[in-house]
Write a protein that holds these residues in place. Structure first.
Motif, short mmCIF file in Angstrom:
data_model
loop_
_atom_site.label_atom_id
_atom_site.label_comp_id
_atom_site.label_asym_id
_atom_site.label_seq_id
_atom_site.Cartn_x
_atom_site.Cartn_y
_atom_site.Cartn_z
N GLY A 189 -0.88 6.82 2.25
CA GLY A 189 -1.32 7.28 3.55
C GLY A 189 -0.51 8.46 4.02
N LEU A 199 -5.40 6.33 -1.73
CA LEU A 199 -4.54 5.22 -1.42
C LEU A 199 -4.38 4.33 -2.64
CD1 LEU A 199 -5.95 4.15 2.07
CD2 LEU A 199 -4.28 5.94 1.53
N TRP A 212 -10.24 -3.16 0.47
CA TRP A 212 -9.62 -2.35 1.51
C TRP A 212 -10.32 -2.59 2.83
CZ3 TRP A 212 -5.23 0.39 0.87
CH2 TRP A 212 -4.84 0.71 -0.44
N GLU A 265 0.83 -1.20 0.00
CA GLU A 265 0.00 0.00 0.00
C GLU A 265 0.87 1.25 0.00
OE1 GLU A 265 -2.06 -2.99 2.89
OE2 GLU A 265 -0.03 -2.22 2.54
N SER A 266 0.28 2.34 -0.48
CA SER A 266 0.93 3.63 -0.44
C SER A 266 -0.13 4.72 -0.43
CB SER A 266 1.87 3.83 -1.63
OG SER A 266 1.16 3.81 -2.85
N THR A 294 -1.08 1.00 5.47
CA THR A 294 -0.61 2.37 5.37
C THR A 294 -1.43 3.22 6.34
OG1 THR A 294 -0.11 4.21 3.85
CG2 THR A 294 -2.14 2.99 3.44
N ARG A 323 -9.77 -1.41 7.19
CA ARG A 323 -9.08 -0.46 8.04
C ARG A 323 -9.25 -0.86 9.49
NH1 ARG A 323 -12.91 4.97 7.53
NH2 ARG A 323 -14.64 4.21 8.85
N VAL A 334 -5.13 2.45 10.30
CA VAL A 334 -4.29 1.76 9.34
C VAL A 334 -5.17 1.12 8.28
CG1 VAL A 334 -2.56 -0.04 8.97
CG2 VAL A 334 -2.51 1.33 11.07
N TYR A 335 -4.89 1.42 7.04
CA TYR A 335 -5.66 0.87 5.93
C TYR A 335 -4.87 -0.26 5.28
CZ TYR A 335 -9.14 4.55 6.20
OH TYR A 335 -10.17 5.37 6.62
N TYR A 336 -5.54 -1.40 5.14
CA TYR A 336 -4.92 -2.60 4.60
C TYR A 336 -5.53 -2.98 3.27
CZ TYR A 336 -3.26 -3.27 9.40
OH TYR A 336 -2.67 -3.12 10.64
N CYS A 383 -2.70 0.38 -3.93
CA CYS A 383 -2.18 -0.93 -3.55
C CYS A 383 -1.78 -1.66 -4.81
CB CYS A 383 -3.23 -1.73 -2.78
SG CYS A 383 -2.79 -3.46 -2.50
#
Length: 121
Positions: A9, A20, A36, A6-7, A115, A38, A93-95, A22
């Protein structure tokens, strides 16, 4: 094994926006879903949005629909989450999640490292 990174954030003011991204790498098939999730401090991980590989199907958490938009770029093997009108409760945090239902009883999953999204006022 599929790997996800991920990027996007960072720190954003309430009412602002973030996008965001991924990127998936490794072996892939066209039946997979990307999504996604979080997790806020002290809370359970929650579903945010998901999209099919083709982009023809999407799903959103009811409370987020209208503010968040998920999309996929097949050429780049990348899924995006556009977040608008951000609220303090959106922090966490986002996954990124990759999911493949091999059979009804067998599901493969992969997760990115996450992120961090932080809100300020």
């Amino acid at each position: 094994q599929v790997q996800l990174v991920e990027s996007g954030g960072g720190l954003v003011q309430a009412g602002g926006s973030l996008r965001l991204a991924c990127k998936a790498s490794g072996p892939t098939v066209r039946r997979h879903l990307l999504g996604w999730f979080r997790q806020a401090p002290g809370k359970e991980r929650e579903f945010v949005a998901a999209i099919s590989w083709s982009g023809g199907w999407t799903s959103y958490a009811a409370s987020l629909k209208g503010r968040f938009t998920i999309s996929v770029d097949n050429a780049k093997d990348t899924v995006y989450l556009q977040m608008n009108s951000l609220k303090p409760e959106d922090a966490g945090v986002y996954y990124c999640n990759w999911r493949l239902a091999v059979t009804v009883e067998r599901v493969l999953e992969a997760w990115g490292p996450g992120t961090l999204v932080t809100l300020s006022s």
